[in-house]
Design a protein around this motif. Structure first.
Motif, PDB file in Angstrom:
ATOM      1  N   UNK A   1       1.787  13.513  -9.564  1.00  0.00           N
ATOM      2  CA  UNK A   1       2.029  12.137 -10.537  1.00  0.00           C
ATOM      3  C   UNK A   1       3.017  11.205  -9.525  1.00  0.00           C
ATOM      4  N   UNK A   2       3.339  11.449  -8.535  1.00  0.00           N
ATOM      5  CA  UNK A   2       4.205  10.567  -7.648  1.00  0.00           C
ATOM      6  C   UNK A   2       3.053   9.451  -7.129  1.00  0.00           C
ATOM      7  N   UNK A   3       3.764   8.247  -7.164  1.00  0.00           N
ATOM      8  CA  UNK A   3       3.034   7.113  -6.692  1.00  0.00           C
ATOM      9  C   UNK A   3       2.444   7.320  -5.205  1.00  0.00           C
ATOM     10  N   UNK A   4       1.322   6.785  -4.872  1.00  0.00           N
ATOM     11  CA  UNK A   4       0.804   7.110  -3.544  1.00  0.00           C
ATOM     12  C   UNK A   4       1.610   6.115  -2.521  1.00  0.00           C
ATOM     13  N   UNK A   5       1.886   4.987  -2.927  1.00  0.00           N
ATOM     14  CA  UNK A   5       2.926   4.325  -2.162  1.00  0.00           C
ATOM     15  C   UNK A   5       4.291   4.603  -2.030  1.00  0.00           C
ATOM     16  N   UNK A   6       4.801   5.259  -2.841  1.00  0.00           N
ATOM     17  CA  UNK A   6       6.162   5.927  -2.599  1.00  0.00           C
ATOM     18  C   UNK A   6       5.938   7.039  -1.737  1.00  0.00           C
ATOM     19  N   UNK A   7       5.201   7.969  -1.956  1.00  0.00           N
ATOM     20  CA  UNK A   7       4.820   8.859  -0.898  1.00  0.00           C
ATOM     21  C   UNK A   7       4.856   8.288   0.263  1.00  0.00           C
ATOM     22  N   UNK A   8       3.763   7.420   0.498  1.00  0.00           N
ATOM     23  CA  UNK A   8       3.681   7.007   2.032  1.00  0.00           C
ATOM     24  C   UNK A   8       5.046   6.274   2.603  1.00  0.00           C
ATOM     25  N   UNK A   9       5.753   5.527   1.677  1.00  0.00           N
ATOM     26  CA  UNK A   9       7.073   5.032   2.118  1.00  0.00           C
ATOM     27  C   UNK A   9       7.959   5.971   2.466  1.00  0.00           C
ATOM     28  N   UNK A  10       8.126   7.073   1.853  1.00  0.00           N
ATOM     29  CA  UNK A  10       8.985   7.924   2.250  1.00  0.00           C
ATOM     30  C   UNK A  10       8.630   8.817   3.607  1.00  0.00           C
ATOM     31  N   UNK A  11       7.431   8.802   3.697  1.00  0.00           N
ATOM     32  CA  UNK A  11       6.877   9.322   5.158  1.00  0.00           C
ATOM     33  C   UNK A  11       6.914   8.149   6.298  1.00  0.00           C
ATOM     34  N   UNK A  12       7.235   7.048   5.892  1.00  0.00           N
ATOM     35  CA  UNK A  12       7.220   5.991   6.873  1.00  0.00           C
ATOM     36  C   UNK A  12       6.006   5.623   7.354  1.00  0.00           C
ATOM     37  N   UNK A  13       4.991   5.813   6.420  1.00  0.00           N
ATOM     38  CA  UNK A  13       3.628   5.004   6.700  1.00  0.00           C
ATOM     39  C   UNK A  13       3.275   3.982   5.994  1.00  0.00           C
ATOM     40  N   UNK A  14       2.858   2.870   6.749  1.00  0.00           N
ATOM     41  CA  UNK A  14       2.910   1.638   6.022  1.00  0.00           C
ATOM     42  C   UNK A  14       1.330   1.447   5.385  1.00  0.00           C
ATOM     43  N   UNK A  15       1.193   1.185   4.212  1.00  0.00           N
ATOM     44  CA  UNK A  15      -0.162   1.062   3.590  1.00  0.00           C
ATOM     45  C   UNK A  15      -0.064  -0.338   3.082  1.00  0.00           C
ATOM     46  N   UNK A  16      -0.882  -1.386   3.644  1.00  0.00           N
ATOM     47  CA  UNK A  16      -0.774  -2.707   3.494  1.00  0.00           C
ATOM     48  C   UNK A  16      -1.137  -2.780   1.617  1.00  0.00           C
ATOM     49  N   UNK A  17      -0.534  -3.780   1.055  1.00  0.00           N
ATOM     50  CA  UNK A  17      -0.685  -4.220  -0.071  1.00  0.00           C
ATOM     51  C   UNK A  17      -0.752  -5.723  -0.458  1.00  0.00           C
ATOM     52  N   UNK A  18      -1.533  -6.028  -1.244  1.00  0.00           N
ATOM     53  CA  UNK A  18      -1.796  -7.464  -1.393  1.00  0.00           C
ATOM     54  C   UNK A  18      -1.519  -7.901  -2.934  1.00  0.00           C
ATOM     55  N   UNK A  19      -2.273  -7.478  -3.982  1.00  0.00           N
ATOM     56  CA  UNK A  19      -2.129  -7.829  -5.141  1.00  0.00           C
ATOM     57  C   UNK A  19      -1.196  -6.765  -6.093  1.00  0.00           C
ATOM     58  N   UNK A  20      -1.193  -5.579  -5.707  1.00  0.00           N
ATOM     59  CA  UNK A  20      -0.653  -4.696  -6.377  1.00  0.00           C
ATOM     60  C   UNK A  20      -1.098  -4.280  -7.495  1.00  0.00           C
ATOM     61  N   UNK A  21      -2.286  -4.573  -7.965  1.00  0.00           N
ATOM     62  CA  UNK A  21      -3.091  -4.620  -9.545  1.00  0.00           C
ATOM     63  C   UNK A  21      -4.474  -3.803  -8.954  1.00  0.00           C
ATOM     64  N   UNK A  22      -4.764  -3.392  -7.716  1.00  0.00           N
ATOM     65  CA  UNK A  22      -5.825  -2.638  -7.465  1.00  0.00           C
ATOM     66  C   UNK A  22      -7.315  -3.384  -7.314  1.00  0.00           C
ATOM     67  N   UNK A  23      -7.008  -4.817  -7.455  1.00  0.00           N
ATOM     68  CA  UNK A  23      -8.340  -5.634  -7.078  1.00  0.00           C
ATOM     69  C   UNK A  23      -8.361  -6.231  -5.856  1.00  0.00           C
ATOM     70  N   UNK A  24      -7.425  -6.190  -4.906  1.00  0.00           N
ATOM     71  CA  UNK A  24      -7.793  -6.884  -3.717  1.00  0.00           C
ATOM     72  C   UNK A  24      -8.391  -5.827  -2.837  1.00  0.00           C
ATOM     73  N   UNK A  25      -7.970  -4.625  -2.802  1.00  0.00           N
ATOM     74  CA  UNK A  25      -8.629  -3.401  -2.045  1.00  0.00           C
ATOM     75  C   UNK A  25      -7.765  -3.364  -0.579  1.00  0.00           C
ATOM     76  N   UNK A  26      -6.474  -4.030  -0.458  1.00  0.00           N
ATOM     77  CA  UNK A  26      -5.906  -3.922   0.644  1.00  0.00           C
ATOM     78  C   UNK A  26      -5.232  -2.594   0.748  1.00  0.00           C
ATOM     79  N   UNK A  27      -4.966  -1.935  -0.353  1.00  0.00           N
ATOM     80  CA  UNK A  27      -4.267  -0.263  -0.062  1.00  0.00           C
ATOM     81  C   UNK A  27      -5.244   0.687  -0.167  1.00  0.00           C
ATOM     82  N   UNK A  28      -6.475   0.445   0.013  1.00  0.00           N
ATOM     83  CA  UNK A  28      -7.519   1.399  -0.061  1.00  0.00           C
ATOM     84  C   UNK A  28      -7.092   2.577   0.942  1.00  0.00           C
TER      85      UNK A  28
END
Length: 81
Positions: A18-45
């Motif tokens: 249930x934890x957000x993928x972005x939160x987990x990545x951030x805690x791990x020090x892994x950068x996942x690019x984000x654009x829109x933060x609504x799932x439509x741009x695909x940057x965070x795939x």
């Protein structure tokens, strides 16, 4: 707890279902690019080990997989983001 490994960096971290993928990545020090933060741009795939592609900005760590104790995610890095 579910162990999440981010490739290609080979970074692993424990996460709660249930934890957000972005939160987990951030805690791990892994950068996942984000654009829109609504799932439509695909940057965070990211692509999971089973071939499923998810948008991390709108997805959480699934705890509904039977006997799921480890998830591997391949992080795509588009140089334009």
């Amino acid at each position: 707890m579910i162990r999440v490994t981010f490739l290609p960096d080979q970074v692993s971290i424990e996460a709660e279902a249930g934890e957000s993928w972005l939160s987990v990545a951030e805690r791990a020090g892994v950068e996942i690019p984000t654009g829109c933060r609504m799932g439509s741009c695909g940057a965070c795939t990211v692509e999971l080990e089973n071939g499923e592609e998810i948008r991390t900005c709108i997805s959480t760590i699934a705890g509904d997989r039977k006997d799921c104790t480890h998830i591997t995610a391949y992080v795509f890095r588009d140089p334009t983001w």
